[in-house]
Design a protein around this motif. Structure first.
Motif, PDB file in Angstrom:
ATOM      1  N   VAL A  91       0.838  -1.205   0.000  1.00 48.14           N
ATOM      2  CA  VAL A  91       0.000   0.000   0.000  1.00 48.14           C
ATOM      3  C   VAL A  91       0.872   1.255   0.000  1.00 48.14           C
ATOM      4  O   VAL A  91       0.678   2.169  -0.807  1.00 48.14           O
ATOM      5  N   ILE A  92       1.860   1.272   0.896  1.00 50.33           N
ATOM      6  CA  ILE A  92       2.730   2.445   1.016  1.00 50.33           C
ATOM      7  C   ILE A  92       3.474   2.718  -0.297  1.00 50.33           C
ATOM      8  O   ILE A  92       3.605   3.858  -0.729  1.00 50.33           O
ATOM      9  N   LEU A  93       3.918   1.631  -0.937  1.00 52.33           N
ATOM     10  CA  LEU A  93       4.683   1.820  -2.165  1.00 52.33           C
ATOM     11  C   LEU A  93       3.804   2.123  -3.366  1.00 52.33           C
ATOM     12  O   LEU A  93       4.235   2.795  -4.300  1.00 52.33           O
ATOM     13  N   SER A  94       2.574   1.626  -3.367  1.00 49.93           N
ATOM     14  CA  SER A  94       1.789   1.740  -4.602  1.00 49.93           C
ATOM     15  C   SER A  94       0.844   2.935  -4.621  1.00 49.93           C
ATOM     16  O   SER A  94       0.606   3.495  -5.681  1.00 49.93           O
ATOM     17  N   VAL A  95       0.324   3.350  -3.464  1.00 50.02           N
ATOM     18  CA  VAL A  95      -0.695   4.403  -3.505  1.00 50.02           C
ATOM     19  C   VAL A  95      -0.152   5.749  -4.013  1.00 50.02           C
ATOM     20  O   VAL A  95      -0.747   6.335  -4.916  1.00 50.02           O
ATOM     21  N   PRO A  96       0.976   6.246  -3.485  1.00 47.39           N
ATOM     22  CA  PRO A  96       1.439   7.550  -3.992  1.00 47.39           C
ATOM     23  C   PRO A  96       1.645   7.594  -5.514  1.00 47.39           C
ATOM     24  O   PRO A  96       1.075   8.470  -6.172  1.00 47.39           O
ATOM     25  N   PRO A  97       2.400   6.637  -6.100  1.00 43.30           N
ATOM     26  CA  PRO A  97       2.529   6.728  -7.555  1.00 43.30           C
ATOM     27  C   PRO A  97       1.200   6.530  -8.282  1.00 43.30           C
ATOM     28  O   PRO A  97       0.993   7.125  -9.352  1.00 43.30           O
ATOM     29  N   LEU A  98       0.304   5.746  -7.706  1.00 38.69           N
ATOM     30  CA  LEU A  98      -0.973   5.506  -8.382  1.00 38.69           C
ATOM     31  C   LEU A  98      -1.855   6.746  -8.372  1.00 38.69           C
ATOM     32  O   LEU A  98      -2.884   6.800  -9.043  1.00 38.69           O
ATOM     33  N   ILE A  99      -1.475   7.744  -7.560  1.00 40.96           N
ATOM     34  CA  ILE A  99      -2.228   9.001  -7.571  1.00 40.96           C
ATOM     35  C   ILE A  99      -1.471  10.068  -8.342  1.00 40.96           C
ATOM     36  O   ILE A  99      -2.029  10.740  -9.200  1.00 40.96           O
ATOM     37  N   ILE A 100      -0.170  10.162  -8.065  1.00 48.00           N
ATOM     38  CA  ILE A 100       0.610  11.235  -8.686  1.00 48.00           C
ATOM     39  C   ILE A 100       0.736  11.039 -10.197  1.00 48.00           C
ATOM     40  O   ILE A 100       0.491  11.958 -10.983  1.00 48.00           O
ATOM     41  N   ILE A 101       1.075   9.824 -10.613  1.00 49.57           N
ATOM     42  CA  ILE A 101       1.290   9.615 -12.047  1.00 49.57           C
ATOM     43  C   ILE A 101       0.017   9.854 -12.866  1.00 49.57           C
ATOM     44  O   ILE A 101       0.049  10.618 -13.836  1.00 49.57           O
ATOM     45  N   PRO A 102      -1.109   9.265 -12.496  1.00 48.25           N
ATOM     46  CA  PRO A 102      -2.321   9.547 -13.267  1.00 48.25           C
ATOM     47  C   PRO A 102      -2.693  11.025 -13.241  1.00 48.25           C
ATOM     48  O   PRO A 102      -3.197  11.562 -14.236  1.00 48.25           O
ATOM     49  N   LEU A 103      -2.432  11.681 -12.113  1.00 42.85           N
ATOM     50  CA  LEU A 103      -2.754  13.109 -12.025  1.00 42.85           C
ATOM     51  C   LEU A 103      -1.944  13.894 -13.045  1.00 42.85           C
ATOM     52  O   LEU A 103      -2.483  14.718 -13.796  1.00 42.85           O
ATOM     53  N   LEU A 104      -0.639  13.617 -13.102  1.00 43.07           N
ATOM     54  CA  LEU A 104       0.217  14.336 -14.046  1.00 43.07           C
ATOM     55  C   LEU A 104      -0.185  14.034 -15.481  1.00 43.07           C
ATOM     56  O   LEU A 104      -0.244  14.920 -16.337  1.00 43.07           O
ATOM     57  N   ILE A 105      -0.478  12.754 -15.748  1.00 43.29           N
ATOM     58  CA  ILE A 105      -0.896  12.397 -17.103  1.00 43.29           C
ATOM     59  C   ILE A 105      -2.188  13.116 -17.459  1.00 43.29           C
ATOM     60  O   ILE A 105      -2.340  13.655 -18.562  1.00 43.29           O
ATOM     61  N   THR A 178       1.451  -3.107 -11.230  1.00 47.97           N
ATOM     62  CA  THR A 178       0.162  -2.578 -10.790  1.00 47.97           C
ATOM     63  C   THR A 178      -0.054  -1.173 -11.343  1.00 47.97           C
ATOM     64  O   THR A 178      -1.153  -0.830 -11.791  1.00 47.97           O
ATOM     65  N   ILE A 179       1.018  -0.367 -11.320  1.00 51.95           N
ATOM     66  CA  ILE A 179       0.894   0.989 -11.864  1.00 51.95           C
ATOM     67  C   ILE A 179       0.510   0.920 -13.340  1.00 51.95           C
ATOM     68  O   ILE A 179      -0.450   1.535 -13.787  1.00 51.95           O
ATOM     69  N   TRP A 180       1.254   0.123 -14.076  1.00 55.55           N
ATOM     70  CA  TRP A 180       0.999   0.038 -15.514  1.00 55.55           C
ATOM     71  C   TRP A 180      -0.434  -0.408 -15.785  1.00 55.55           C
ATOM     72  O   TRP A 180      -1.090   0.060 -16.702  1.00 55.55           O
ATOM     73  N   TRP A 181      -0.900  -1.310 -14.936  1.00 55.30           N
ATOM     74  CA  TRP A 181      -2.225  -1.893 -15.158  1.00 55.30           C
ATOM     75  C   TRP A 181      -3.347  -0.916 -14.813  1.00 55.30           C
ATOM     76  O   TRP A 181      -4.354  -0.832 -15.513  1.00 55.30           O
ATOM     77  N   THR A 182      -3.181  -0.132 -13.714  1.00 51.93           N
ATOM     78  CA  THR A 182      -4.354   0.576 -13.205  1.00 51.93           C
ATOM     79  C   THR A 182      -4.330   2.094 -13.325  1.00 51.93           C
ATOM     80  O   THR A 182      -5.314   2.734 -12.947  1.00 51.93           O
ATOM     81  N   ILE A 183      -3.246   2.702 -13.827  1.00 50.91           N
ATOM     82  CA  ILE A 183      -3.261   4.176 -13.856  1.00 50.91           C
ATOM     83  C   ILE A 183      -4.418   4.706 -14.708  1.00 50.91           C
ATOM     84  O   ILE A 183      -4.924   5.783 -14.440  1.00 50.91           O
ATOM     85  N   GLY A 184      -4.824   3.957 -15.719  1.00 51.36           N
ATOM     86  CA  GLY A 184      -5.860   4.438 -16.634  1.00 51.36           C
ATOM     87  C   GLY A 184      -7.142   4.848 -15.936  1.00 51.36           C
ATOM     88  O   GLY A 184      -7.711   5.905 -16.221  1.00 51.36           O
ATOM     89  N   THR A 185      -7.563   4.026 -14.991  1.00 53.29           N
ATOM     90  CA  THR A 185      -8.827   4.298 -14.307  1.00 53.29           C
ATOM     91  C   THR A 185      -8.751   5.621 -13.548  1.00 53.29           C
ATOM     92  O   THR A 185      -9.642   6.464 -13.682  1.00 53.29           O
ATOM     93  N   ASN A 186      -7.693   5.791 -12.774  1.00 43.47           N
ATOM     94  CA  ASN A 186      -7.554   7.035 -12.020  1.00 43.47           C
ATOM     95  C   ASN A 186      -7.409   8.231 -12.951  1.00 43.47           C
ATOM     96  O   ASN A 186      -7.920   9.314 -12.677  1.00 43.47           O
ATOM     97  N   MET A 187      -6.702   8.023 -14.061  1.00 45.33           N
ATOM     98  CA  MET A 187      -6.507   9.109 -15.017  1.00 45.33           C
ATOM     99  C   MET A 187      -7.847   9.598 -15.544  1.00 45.33           C
ATOM    100  O   MET A 187      -8.099  10.808 -15.616  1.00 45.33           O
ATOM    101  N   ILE A 188      -8.739   8.663 -15.890  1.00 46.90           N
ATOM    102  CA  ILE A 188     -10.049   9.038 -16.408  1.00 46.90           C
ATOM    103  C   ILE A 188     -10.827   9.843 -15.359  1.00 46.90           C
ATOM    104  O   ILE A 188     -11.461  10.854 -15.674  1.00 46.90           O
ATOM    105  N   LEU A 189     -10.717   9.406 -14.099  1.00 43.06           N
ATOM    106  CA  LEU A 189     -11.426  10.121 -13.031  1.00 43.06           C
ATOM    107  C   LEU A 189     -10.885  11.540 -12.883  1.00 43.06           C
ATOM    108  O   LEU A 189     -11.641  12.508 -12.752  1.00 43.06           O
ATOM    109  N   PHE A 190      -9.570  11.668 -12.927  1.00 40.83           N
ATOM    110  CA  PHE A 190      -8.969  13.009 -12.820  1.00 40.83           C
ATOM    111  C   PHE A 190      -9.345  13.868 -14.023  1.00 40.83           C
ATOM    112  O   PHE A 190      -9.626  15.055 -13.888  1.00 40.83           O
ATOM    113  N   LEU A 191      -9.359  13.262 -15.204  1.00 42.45           N
ATOM    114  CA  LEU A 191      -9.713  14.027 -16.403  1.00 42.45           C
ATOM    115  C   LEU A 191     -11.121  14.587 -16.281  1.00 42.45           C
ATOM    116  O   LEU A 191     -11.381  15.749 -16.632  1.00 42.45           O
ATOM    117  N   ALA A 192     -12.027  13.758 -15.776  1.00 44.17           N
ATOM    118  CA  ALA A 192     -13.401  14.220 -15.583  1.00 44.17           C
ATOM    119  C   ALA A 192     -13.419  15.396 -14.622  1.00 44.17           C
ATOM    120  O   ALA A 192     -14.100  16.402 -14.850  1.00 44.17           O
TER     121      ALA A 192
END
Lengths: 306, 454
Positions: A91-105, A178-192
């Motif tokens: 959790v500690i390792l995956s949550v920050p990049p799973l938020i920051i990377i999709p946000l930047l994208i 995990t990042i490669w697999w799931t960033i898309g979902t968060n990215m779509i949410l941020f885009l909205a």
């Protein structure tokens, strides 16, 4: 008479008005009760029993909880908290990049560069794959002796990296896939969410002399508060529930290093000759409680900030 | 709208690309075992979670007097082989007996099996792994077969003695063996030739010697020793060869944490770090990849790999018994067994029909052997037809040692998995690793036994 005539249709309308929403909610309620409420309560009941799926349940009181929470010399205590540690690391390792990377994208795509639709699809595509496919692709790429990644590392004159057999590399690999697999979902949410932020705010900021970075921190981020809270909570929950990636890529190894909670609960409850449904249910309840607390704290924190 | 179409078009395109890239690594054979990793492999390889129903053969199911439900986990190419045998049976018994199969990945099989037996919706016949039988028998979900076996006149002396005995639990018979699947040695004929050898190694020392020669003459590794599954099946084999034992008869005491066990494991570790004939850090399936690519000369794995290796283009491989790591002969072996799940009301006619079917399949074992298995009966083993199946025959020429039939075997033996992993990574010495496994395994088994006696 007139007044009666007037009220009548109104009355029947209000009766209908009351019933209509129920009709819409009804099917969901039905499935909620059958597939969520009933199993949850049943799981709670099982957690106070010893049961191997055959035969009868025998009441065990708090024994299952004791074995994982306060009987420190029990094997299950050791296993449970090792698994908890593994989950927590993930959790500690995956949550920050799973938020920051999709946000930047999302911010980049929202700036509408040429080919934005292509990029949007590119980043979203992996989310559509099944986890098995994703893990197989990555196992293939990260193979210590025959993988593409280590091949390129080798051409740089560096030693092969044991991506899937040793710490800390196993964690890096699991987080990477995990990042490669799931960033898309968060990215779509941020885009909205980005689409909702009014252009006037940016213009006002520009007039006030804010540069791009200041705009990001003072306009974009506050504007994304809603989606951000949602993404944060959902991503944390999803990361706590990780199972398939370590199960397929490392089998929980090396040793018990990546045997995360859900994987361990599954092993206890469903594998081997002596499944222990009661113990597995107790672990699930404890995990559920922990998740509930974490989500509450996150929501509180996110909604307290102005 | 336009945006959306563009988006989905691109997505679809890239998806197709991904699946296309991924396809060639699929034919992993049947990872066949009740261990977790094997199940994973199957889950990874199968088309997901679904189960399929089928009545093989050109027959009218409704016309049959008895329709038998037969559950199994043969989701790979072996499913077709068993269906061919069933089709013959159905056509022979048209109008009398029809066998309807239900095929699903093994892990789903075991999950669902529990549920259906508890709800009295059990199938008439099922296939189960040998090491699962004791647990399910103890929980009263299987029918004892002693009388049925006597009635039908099954010739028990036709079966390999060890596998026939292993189907008994507490004095009653619960399983009838369909096959035996041991570990075997696969070797790359071309690499061995380059190194100047024409015969596979028979002992540990020969294995090391030939591996060194291969590494001298070619760019390939000698052997690739896996860190994860099936490393603890190799350990089992090495342990047997050193004259060690797995667990006690009752399954409650670990016997692998012995000097024999330590030496057995040390020799595996030595292949990597002492003799340096295997790369370190061979991850899940990494050893298979290296062998397929022709980058390792030797490969120890289950007999179920045959079909996959035969499909591999450019791989010229031979097969042989696993070299003896110690002084004795002995190799890990599993077995698929027929079982009759417990029914609330037993119907002798259905049971008789089921036994007739089981007898038919075992008699036609050579067709099943083609799927990559060793038949369990001597009449098939000694048949010319079987001896023509080169790889199956070579791998069958070993001393099979099955785990003790105890419902607690899995509990006590299970922790050797992670322990062997850590020893293979040199994170623990073999001694430490096995001691830890024994401590955990015995605690596991004790707990399971006490719950059962409640």
């Amino acid at each position: 008479m007139e007044s009666v005539n007037e009220t009548r249709p109104r009355k029947s309308k209000s009766w209908k008005e009351k019933l209509t929403p129920l009709l819409f909610i009804g099917p969901h309620l039905f499935f909620f009760l059958i597939f969520l409420a009933y199993p949850t309560i049943y799981g709670l009941v099982i957690s106070f029993h010893n049961w191997n799926f055959f035969g009868d349940m025998s009441f065990a009181g708090l024994e299952n909880y004791a074995n994982i929470l306060w009987v420190t010399d029990s094997l299950y205590f050791e296993y449970f908290w090792t698994a908890f540690r593994a989950t927590f690391i993930f959790v500690i390792l995956s949550v920050p990049p799973l938020i920051i990377i999709p946000l930047l994208i999302a911010v980049a795509i929202n700036a509408k560069p040429p080919g934005q639709n292509f990029f949007r699809a590119l980043f979203y595509a992996p989310s559509l794959l099944s986890v098995v496919t994703v893990v197989l692709i990555w196992i293939w790429l990260l193979d210590t002796n025959a993988g593409l990644v280590n091949y390129y590392i080798g051409t740089l004159g560096l030693d092969a990296i044991p991506w899937l057999t040793r710490t800390p590399w196993v964690w890096i690999s699991l987080v990477l896939m995990t990042i490669w697999w799931t960033i898309g979902t968060n990215m779509i949410l941020f885009l909205a969410g980005l689409g909702e932020i009014s252009d006037q705010l940016y213009e006002a900021a520009k007039i006030d002399g804010a540069n791009k970075i200041q705009q990001f921190f003072h306009v974009t981020l506050p504007g994304l508060k809603g989606p951000m809270a949602f993404v944060l909570v959902m991503t944390t929950l999803a990361s706590f529930n990780v199972m398939a990636q370590p199960q397929l890529a490392t089998g929980g190894g090396p040793g018990y290093e990546t045997r995360v909670l859900i994987l361990y609960i599954y092993e206890v409850g469903f594998t081997g000759g002596n499944p222990r449904a009661g113990l597995a249910a107790a672990m699930s309840v404890v995990l559920g409680m922990i998740l509930l607390c974490i989500s509450l704290v996150q929501f509180k924190l996110m909604s307290r900030e102005k | 709208m336009k945006k959306l179409t563009a988006l989905s078009a691109v997505t679809l395109g890239s998806l197709l690309l991904f699946t296309a890239c991924q396809e060639p690594e699929q034919p992993e054979g049947e990872g066949d075992n009740s261990t977790e990793a094997a199940e994973n492999e199957e889950a990874a390889e199968g088309n997901g979670e679904e189960s399929t129903e089928d009545t093989p053969g050109d027959v009218d199911v409704d016309a049959a007097e008895i329709v038998l439900d037969f559950w199994n986990g043969f989701t790979g190419p072996d499913g077709e082989d068993i269906n061919n045998i069933i089709a013959d049976f159905n056509e022979m018994h048209e109008g009398e007996i029809a066998v309807r199969t239900q095929t699903m990945p093994w892990e789903n099989f075991y999950d669902q099996f529990r549920t259906v037996v508890a709800n009295d919706e059990a199938p008439d016949i099922a296939i189960m792994h040998l090491d699962s039988i004791a647990g399910y028998a103890q929980n009263d979900t299987l029918t004892p077969l002693d009388d049925l076996v006597d009635d039908i006149g099954f010739e028990d002396d036709d079966f390999i003695e060890e596998v026939w005995q292993a189907g008994e639990f507490e004095g009653s018979r619960y399983g009838i063996p369909l096959d035996v699947h041991p570990l075997g040695l696969f070797y790359n004929i071309d690499l061995l030739e380059e190194a100047g050898y024409s015969e596979p190694p028979e002992t540990y020392d020969e294995l090391v010697e030939m591996s060194l020669a291969v590494q001298e003459e070619t760019d390939a590794y000698g052997i690739a020793m896996p860190v994860f599954w099936p490393s603890n099946m190799i350990f089992y084999t090495s342990l047997m060869s050193h004259g060690g034992e797995t667990v006690s008869e009752d399954g409650l005491t670990a016997l692998y944490n012995s000097p024999e066990g330590e030496e057995a494991l040390q020799k595996m570790v030595d292949l990597v770090y002492e003799h340096e004939v295997s790369p370190a850090d061979v991850q899940a399936d990494g050893e298979v990849t290296l062998f397929r690519q022709g980058n390792s000369a030797f490969h120890i794995n289950g007999i179920w790999m045959i079909a996959g290796f035969e499909d591999q283009e450019g791989l010229n491989f031979g097969s042989a018994p696993v070299p003896n790591f110690g002084d004795e002969e002995g190799v890990w072996a599993g077995s698929h067994n027929f079982v009759l799940p417990k029914q609330e009301e037993e119907d002798p006619e259905r049971q008789e029909a089921a036994m007739e079917f089981i007898e038919f399949v075992t008699e036609n074992g050579v067709d099943w052997a083609k799927a990559g298995q060793v038949p369990a009966s001597y009449s098939v083993l000694e048949s010319e037809e079987f001896q023509e199946l080169e790889h199956q025959y070579n791998i069958s020429q070993q001393e099979f040692i099955f785990p003790p039939t105890s419902p607690y075997y899995d509990d006590t033996w299970g922790p050797t998995g992670p322990a062997v992993d850590e020893a293979m990574l040199q994170q623990m010495t073999p001694d430490e690793a096995l001691e830890r496994a024994a401590r955990e395994g015995e605690a596991n088994a004790e707990q399971a036994a006490s719950e059962h006696s409640d």
